[in-house]
Design an enzyme around this catalytic site. Structure first.
Site, mmCIF file in Angstrom:
data_model
loop_
_atom_site.group_PDB
_atom_site.id
_atom_site.type_symbol
_atom_site.label_atom_id
_atom_site.label_comp_id
_atom_site.label_asym_id
_atom_site.label_seq_id
_atom_site.Cartn_x
_atom_site.Cartn_y
_atom_site.Cartn_z
ATOM 1 N N ASP A 471 -8.553 9.669 1.307
ATOM 2 C CA ASP A 471 -7.657 8.610 0.818
ATOM 3 C C ASP A 471 -8.362 7.254 0.870
ATOM 4 O OD1 ASP A 471 -5.318 7.436 -0.046
ATOM 5 O OD2 ASP A 471 -4.090 8.105 1.643
ATOM 6 N N ASP A 541 1.634 8.576 -5.903
ATOM 7 C CA ASP A 541 2.542 8.645 -4.754
ATOM 8 C C ASP A 541 3.973 8.823 -5.202
ATOM 9 O OD1 ASP A 541 0.809 8.601 -2.670
ATOM 10 O OD2 ASP A 541 0.955 6.462 -2.285
HETATM 11 C C1 DGJ Z 1 -1.374 7.136 0.576
HETATM 12 C C2 DGJ Z 1 -1.338 8.505 -0.031
HETATM 13 O O1 DGJ Z 1 -1.259 8.433 -1.414
HETATM 14 C C3 DGJ Z 1 -0.176 9.280 0.574
HETATM 15 O O2 DGJ Z 1 -0.079 10.535 -0.035
HETATM 16 C C4 DGJ Z 1 -0.389 9.395 2.043
HETATM 17 O O3 DGJ Z 1 -1.534 10.166 2.294
HETATM 18 C C5 DGJ Z 1 -0.533 8.025 2.670
HETATM 19 N N1 DGJ Z 1 -1.537 7.258 2.007
HETATM 20 C C6 DGJ Z 1 -0.868 8.129 4.129
HETATM 21 O O4 DGJ Z 1 -1.119 6.922 4.693
#
Ligand code: DGJ
Length: 721
Positions: A471, A541
């Site tokens: 990420d 997200d």
């Molecule tokens: C952003 C990601 O897109 C989410 O799926 C998740 O992993 C969060 N970060 C966790 O902090």
């Protein structure tokens, strides 16, 4: 041969499938662009200056020439492909062709991601060497053309062969002139949770510019720009698409000059990029991928999909079905311990899930997003048996184990930051701007790269990981490395990307069996650069199935379904508050790499049964959705319906996915015309209904969808002859 060199006409014609791209070396050794479009024989085009100079003009001829590598200072006034500031401070460049060379196959780019061939027959490469005599700058323009698709890749290799220092102020990977401007531009615009909406607009005099200066390709724009004819739609008309294999800041331009000529350009963003070239030093531009289609946007996407799926993505997962996963993020956020995770895992294993992914919060003292990034050691309070203990238990349940990392970041409240406060991007004497209470590590520095490689690698080995979610949750500010001298500070963003690519290459090649998924606050770095290292990306997200229709539809303009992570989450949805049926949530998610992102303990027995059936269907269909040709049929941007299909290579199997958002009373049933079938074959649904191929394509199939947020997924197979 895909590349024909016509010596007397001084042209090179690069051809593959139904496409040609023609270059010309004029009498003054300037490199000119004659053509990019439907296929032509090698002797079809000749340079005719009268095509450009039959009028009296105030401008010098050089301003109107169709330059392939335009440069500034001698009468051309646009954005230069290569902009150089010499030691004297002037910015005059004059590139002339010195020589050219053909070779089979396609060479890799040093230190940068690029598409590849598996055998020399797949492509041929033309390298044209150009030189600016005064500064000694040499530029090698690399063109590879793929035989099966006519896709052309372009990149520039710069070397300072002079004896004074120069600064590269502009670097475009591609800059293609058109002789017309009666065209539309198409790009993918968005925001966090609303990534990659399709935007189409007429081009006109002046500049259309999309860009990112964020240090990531970004949520706002994707490194992709296409021009198309006014009449172009999904299945007809010409489209010229350009995509950049790069994950950092970029710009894409369409400039229409005062003679009505459009120019499509793609490359580095000069707002946040410059590069000092000392004598002997080199610089390579990222690769641009140029796709021409005369069968509309679907035709363009098919070429991008096949290339990116088969010749950009690498490694053992390229051709394998991806595991059905459950990710605990929306199920628990930071609120978990080993027992809670194991109970999720147990329920998930019971319905057929294959991979358990532990998301953010397993390390340091991280119980919210305010600390511990950089301290990649397990939190023993949450996981007393450590990661290896959890891993063993999951493996015993028959599940694979995946883990979330955010390796490029550091929290000010972390051991790493206290030990190395200078390891983040910052400017001395200025506050360090925090976003999500974190700072960006300075990946230009080898010691920081090595720290990340070693921290991530040791967790992978000690915990027997099978999957990593990589990420990256903020964009750069104060994007300068203190380790660079002042004149090189504007190199920081690109050096960061080179550092990131070195880290990824090292980690990915050390753990060839691990499946990597990239992520950046959802789809904030969904680009071909990341796909070179990691075969799939968390698309957004936003897990709301209705919103996902648009996100996945827009993403499919360039990227294959096999690149998109897509999960079923709980209702009311955490981003929109919407309640969509489990059936539709599943039907949307099965069009990508399918997973769940919820706490299964909160599902009823009936819902668990439905989820189990869904998973077994996904397992039956996932080869078709990964490898099949993806056709966009009805756009969610234009109607309250959406439809797409996956068609097997032999065209004998088709999965039709149809969705309705809001229902309206007293309307005609929805009719969906299919694409890409065998016209003379009979197709049969799983419940025994039969349809003739041509009728499915030309008359369509009637779908009855009832109620808001409803969907239907239909598998049709051609009957044996
Ligand atoms: C952003 C990601 O897109 C989410 O799926 C998740 O992993 C969060 N970060 C966790 O902090």
């Amino acid at each position: 041969m895909p590349i024909e060199c016509n010596v007397s006409a001084r042209t090179w014609t690069l051809s593959g499938e139904n496409v040609s791209y023609v270059l010309h070396r004029d009498e003054q050794d300037r490199l000119l662009h004659l053509y990019w479009g439907p296929r032509l024989p090698g002797n079809a085009l000749h340079w005719n200056p009268a095509d450009y100079f039959s009028f009296a003009s105030f401008d010098l001829p050089v301003a109107v020439l169709p330059h392939e590598l335009p440069v500034c200072g001698t009468g051309w006034y646009g954005t230069p492909t290569v902009g150089i500031r010499s030691e004297n401070g002037d910015e005059v460049v004059d590139l002339r062709v010195v020589s050219a060379e053909l070779r089979p196959g396609k060479p890799p780019l040093a230190d940068l991601p690029s598409v590849y061939t598996e055998s020399d027959e797949e492509a041929e490469t033309l390298s044209i060497l150009l030189q600016d005599k005064v500064t000694g700058l040499t530029v090698t323009a690399l063109y590879s053309v793929f035989e099966y698709s006519g896709i052309i890749t372009r990149s520039l290799f710069l070397r300072n062969d002079g004896n004074t220092t120069m600064t590269v102020t502009s670097l475009l990977s591609a800059s293609v002139p058109f002789w017309r401007s009666d065209l539309d531009a198409v790009h993918l615009n968005g925001a966090w949770a609303r990534e990659r909406s399709i935007v189409r607009m007429p081009v006109g005099p002046g500049d259309l510019r999309i860009s990112s200066a964020r240090g990531a390709s970004g949520h706002e724009e994707n490194p992709f720009l296409a021009l198309c004819e006014k009449k172009t739609d999904e299945n007809t008309g010409c489209v010229w698409g350009a995509s950049l294999v790069y994950s950092g800041s970029f710009q894409a331009l369409c400039h229409v000059d005062n003679f009505g000529h459009a120019r499509l350009s793609l490359g580095m963003n000069p707002e946040v990029f410059s590069w000092v070239l000392d004598p002997g030093e080199t610089l390579t531009s990222p690769e641009a991928v140029l796709v021409f289609s005369d069968s509309g946007f679907n035709g363009m996407s098919h070429k991008f999909h096949k290339l990116y799926r088969e010749r950009l993505v690498r490694g053992s997962w390229r051709d394998r079905p991806r595991p059905v996963l459950i990710n605990n993020w929306e199920g628990t956020y930071f609120d978990f311990d080993e027992d809670r995770l194991l109970s999720i895992a147990e329920k998930a294993a019971g319905i057929g899930v294959e991979l358990f992914v532990l998301d953010d919060g397993w390390f340091g003292k991280r119980n919210s997003d305010n600390c511990s990034l950089g301290d990649w050691e397990v939190n023993p309070e949450k996981l007393p048996g450590g990661l290896s203990g959890l891993s063993a238990r999951l493996h015993n349940m028959g599940l694979r184990f995946g883990l979330w990392f955010e390796p490029e970041m550091v929290s000010p409240d972390s051991k790493l930051y206290r030990a190395h406060p200078d390891w983040c991007l910052h400017v001395e004497g200025r506050p360090r701007t925090e976003a999500r209470q974190q700072l960006v590590l300075d990946l230009t520095r080898t010691e920081v790269q090595d720290y990340i490689i070693s921290a991530v690698s040791s967790v992978i080995s000690s915990s027997s990981l099978d999957y990593i979610k990589w990420d990256m949750n903020r964009n750069m500010t104060e994007a300068y490395s203190v380790s660079l001298p002042p004149e090189r500070r504007k190199e920081t963003q690109h050096r960061y990307m080179l550092g990131l690519y070195r880290i990824l290459e090292t980690v990915v090649s050390s753990f060839p069996d691990v499946l990597f998924e990239s992520c950046s606050g959802g789809g904030g770095r969904f680009d071909p650069g990341m796909l070179y290292y990691m075969p799939q990306t968390w698309t957004s997200d936003d897990t709301d199935a209705v919103e996902r229709l648009k996100v996945q539809y827009g993403t499919s303009f360039v990227y294959p379904a096999s690149a998109m992570g897509a999960h079923v989450s709980a209702i009311p949805n955490h981003q929109t508050g919407r309640k969509v049926s489990l059936n539709m949530r599943g039907d949307v998610a099965l069009s990508g790499n399918f997973g769940f992102e919820l706490d299964p303990a909160k599902l009823s027995e009936e819902e668990l049964d439905e989820a189990k059936r869904m998973i077994s269907r996904v397992k039956r269909l996932r080869n078709l959705t990964r490898e099949g040709t993806f056709w966009r049929l009805i756009s969610p941007f234009e109607t309250r319906h959406a439809a797409w299909s996956f068609v097997s290579e032999d065209r004998r199997e088709v999965l039709l996915c149809v969705y309705q958002t809001l229902s309206v009373p007293n309307t005609a049933p929805l009719r969906v015309p299919l694409m890409g079938l065998l016209p003379d074959a009979w197709y049969e649904t799983e419940d025994g209904r039969r349809f003739f191929g041509a009728a499915l394509m030309y008359q369509g199939i009637t779908m009855s969808l009832r109620g808001d947020f409803s969907s239907s997924v239909l598998l049709l197979k051609a009957r044996s002859l």
